[in-house]
Motif scaffolding. Structure first.
Motif, short mmCIF file in Angstrom:
data_model
loop_
_atom_site.label_atom_id
_atom_site.label_comp_id
_atom_site.label_asym_id
_atom_site.label_seq_id
_atom_site.Cartn_x
_atom_site.Cartn_y
_atom_site.Cartn_z
N LEU A 40 54.10 3.14 -15.63
CA LEU A 40 53.34 4.23 -16.24
C LEU A 40 53.91 5.61 -15.89
O LEU A 40 53.32 6.63 -16.22
CB LEU A 40 51.88 4.16 -15.80
N ARG A 41 55.05 5.61 -15.20
CA ARG A 41 55.76 6.85 -14.84
C ARG A 41 54.91 7.78 -13.98
O ARG A 41 54.91 9.00 -14.17
CB ARG A 41 56.22 7.61 -16.09
N LEU A 42 54.21 7.21 -13.03
CA LEU A 42 53.37 8.02 -12.15
C LEU A 42 54.13 8.51 -10.92
O LEU A 42 53.56 9.19 -10.08
CB LEU A 42 52.14 7.22 -11.71
N GLY A 43 55.40 8.13 -10.81
CA GLY A 43 56.18 8.51 -9.63
C GLY A 43 56.26 10.01 -9.42
O GLY A 43 56.08 10.51 -8.30
N THR A 44 56.50 10.74 -10.50
CA THR A 44 56.62 12.20 -10.37
C THR A 44 55.29 12.84 -10.03
O THR A 44 55.24 13.86 -9.34
CB THR A 44 57.15 12.80 -11.68
N ILE A 45 54.18 12.23 -10.47
CA ILE A 45 52.85 12.78 -10.17
C ILE A 45 52.49 12.56 -8.71
O ILE A 45 52.01 13.46 -8.03
CB ILE A 45 51.78 12.14 -11.08
N ILE A 46 52.75 11.34 -8.21
CA ILE A 46 52.40 11.00 -6.84
C ILE A 46 53.13 11.91 -5.85
O ILE A 46 52.59 12.28 -4.81
CB ILE A 46 52.71 9.51 -6.57
N SER B 268 62.19 8.01 -9.01
CA SER B 268 60.91 7.72 -8.37
C SER B 268 60.20 6.52 -9.00
O SER B 268 59.57 5.72 -8.29
CB SER B 268 60.01 8.95 -8.40
N ASN B 269 60.28 6.36 -10.32
CA ASN B 269 59.59 5.26 -10.97
C ASN B 269 60.26 3.91 -10.68
O ASN B 269 59.58 2.91 -10.45
CB ASN B 269 59.51 5.50 -12.48
N PHE C 12 52.30 1.58 -11.42
CA PHE C 12 52.56 3.01 -11.20
C PHE C 12 53.93 3.38 -11.75
O PHE C 12 54.10 4.42 -12.40
CB PHE C 12 52.51 3.34 -9.70
N CYS D 275 42.15 16.60 -6.85
CA CYS D 275 41.86 16.78 -8.28
C CYS D 275 40.98 18.02 -8.50
O CYS D 275 41.21 18.80 -9.43
CB CYS D 275 41.16 15.54 -8.84
N ILE E 81 48.71 3.25 -2.94
CA ILE E 81 48.84 4.71 -2.96
C ILE E 81 49.57 5.20 -1.71
O ILE E 81 50.48 6.04 -1.79
CB ILE E 81 47.46 5.38 -3.08
#
Length: 559
Positions: free
Chosen positions: A115-121, A286-287, A112, A410, A263
């Motif tokens: 893949l830089r998903l920190g800002t999305i989560i 965040s990442n 996570f 989603c 998650i």
């Protein structure tokens, strides 16, 4: 795109470190370590493991999250949010299954972050977060009723509703002394903040109730108050690292619970770090935080620990007591090591009813009923998401709640994003005073020639927008010779938009209608060119602004 850099805050914080900062971190770390002790024991037992595993988790994860995390003040360890899912995994797969699932969750968390998903989560809808947090709180409260009142129940069902049926059927087996210990523990924890902000009420409750239980047992002959030592054998030795036996079948079976752990851990840790940022005026990475959490969850199960994440309550305790850098988190881990090695044998005398009281207060603080009731006044879509997530959590389990909650998130995102795109029809004439892409020497209105229709797309052209476009065109019974599509306000187009636009052009060509595009920005222009769309309508039918498009349309009509 800028390359991702893994920069733990520990290393940047030490650049200008001094004695004053260390003193503040030392005091905060000692207090947080004392606060973490009863919680680590309670969370461990409630999760279905022995009490020392909760402390080991707080030690290993607390140290690693402070060293490798992306927040200056984050304190990591076991939390109440994981209790239900850990207990469920142990019941189904055993302790080895939990170890493997936690290792897999650590890998997922690192991915996570990479893949830089920190800002999305961080932007998971608030109703979903409140829904499953409140659901977890209610479930934790439900699991503590037996110990809180000392009920005599041979086998507890796993189902939420069945639990309450069994409780009601066995109310007559309530042990009055256990009930007194449990209720007094809740009272002590609740009133302690009025007298002391430094010493945690849970620690005071454990000390007072443990002493009281010993006195009652030795001098009053009360032997019905069950303690930790009556249920568990406590080992006060630091364990050696051990790798579990991994098989492909086990890994496949644990993908779903491992993803749930990852998650949930990501959401809770980033939520905690965001709350901390608001208090100290900082900004966490965040990442990097996710990678730090992942490393912690790779390490803790090797020493027999359970899943860990950033803990809001302990993080706020750290801030409120002057913690400045990740050194405070390291001190907190060292304090727990010392307590574990020298005082852990005394934990066997702690009453189970007292720990149940600690978790009852934790569940109350966690439930966020004020936020829950405030959300009930929001739009129906938010209320629906909130209630679905809440009831799925308590009736089924957290894995189902998170999976369904994310699907709903989603769907809501797609619905709301599609609503941001507006498609309108321009009839008869265009007023240049309201336009930005018309180049005329005077303010004369542009007249739309006969046989020409002008449509304007305002917003991203992607899923949903194409269907709306077709619905609007279907309202007009006449068949024009030219359709002008103004795209000056389209910031981007995705593959679905290209597909819909291609279908529109193909259908129009079959009907003898020419498509002309107007005001396409460079980004959209490049996407359409790469997709081969311009070969369909011809490069000369792409116009930079509307007056050229209208002239081109007039020329086509006259031909």
């Amino acid at each position: 795109m800028k390359a991702f850099e893994f920069k733990p805050r520990m290393f940047t914080a030490l650049k200008h470190y001094d004695k004053k900062t260390f003193t503040a971190d030392l005091m905060a770390g000692i207090i947080v370590g004392i606060v973490a002790l009863p919680l680590a024991i309670a969370f461990g037992i409630a999760s279905g493991v022995s009490p020392e595993k909760g402390i080991i988790t707080a030690i290993v994860a607390g140290f690693i999250i402070s060293v490798f995390g992306g927040s200056r003040v984050q304190i990591g360890g076991p939390t109440g949010a994981f209790i239900i899912i850990i207990y469920g995994i142990i019941q189904q797969y055993g302790m080895q299954g939990l170890t493997i699932a936690t290792l897999m969750a650590g890998v997922f968390l690192i991915l996570f972050g990479l893949l830089r998903l920190g800002t999305i989560i961080k932007y998971i809808p608030y109703p979903i977060v409140v829904g499953f947090t409140s659901g977890i709180a209610v479930t934790i409260f439900t699991t503590q009723i037996k110990d809180l009142f000392g009920l005599t129940i041979d086998k507890m069902p796993g189902d939420f509703i069945e639990k309450w049926i069994v409780y009601i059927q066995n109310l007559g087996t309530t042990d009055i002394w256990c009930a007194i210990v449990g209720i007094l523990s809740v009272v002590i924890i609740s009133i302690t903040p009025r007298f002391s902000k430094k010493i945690p009420g849970s620690l005071i409750a454990i000390i007072v109730m443990t002493v009281a239980a010993l006195l009652l047992k030795n001098f009053a002959g009360v032997a019905t108050i069950e303690t930790i030592g009556d249920r568990f054998t406590i080992n006060a030795q630091l364990p050696e690292a051990q790798l579990p036996g991994l098989t492909w079948e086990t890994i496949k079976g644990l993908v779903s619970p491992a993803l749930t752990i990852a998650i949930l851990g990501a959401i809770e840790s980033l939520l905690s770090a965001t709350v901390a940022d608001g208090v100290i005026g900082d900004r966490h990475d965040s990442n990097t935080e996710l990678i730090g959490q992942g490393i912690a969850n790779l390490a803790t199960p090797l020493f027999g620990g359970i899943p860990a994440t950033g803990a809001i309550a302990r993080t706020m305790t750290n801030i409120n007591n002057g913690g400045k850098t990740p050194v405070a988190g390291i001190v907190h881990a060292i304090v727990l090591v010392l307590i574990f090695l020298f005082l852990m044998p005394l934990a066997r005398y702690i009453p189970m009813a007292c720990l149940a009281g600690v978790l009852v207060v934790v569940s109350y603080n966690m439930c966020g009923w004020r936020s829950f009731m405030a959300l009930m006044k929001n739009p129906k879509s938010d209320v629906t998401v909130l209630l679905i997530t809440f009831f799925l959590t308590i009736i089924f389990d957290l894995t189902v709640a998170i999976e369904v909650g994310l699907i709903i998130a989603c769907l809501l995102f797609m619905k709301r994003m599609s609503e941001t795109t507006d498609v309108k029809v321009i009839m008869d004439e265009i007023d240049p005073n309201d336009e930005s892409d018309i180049k005329l020497e005077n303010n004369e209105h542009l007249i739309i020639p006969d046989g020409v229709e002008v449509y304007e797309i305002n917003g991203p052209y992607f899923f949903g927008a194409g269907n709306r476009f077709e619905e609007i065109m279907a309202r007009f019974g006449n068949r024009p010779k030219v359709r002008i599509i103004r795209m000056r306000k389209v910031p981007f187009v995705d593959s679905t938009g290209i597909h819909n636009l291609t279908n529109l052009c193909t259908m129009s060509q079959k009907e003898g209608i020419q498509i002309v595009l107007s005001g396409v920005n460079p980004n959209v222009h490049g996407v359409l060119a790469r997709s081969g769309f311009y070969e369909l309508i011809g490069e000369d039918n792409i116009c930079s602004h509307i007056n050229i498009a209208l002239a081109k349309a007039k020329e086509i009509v006259e031909q």
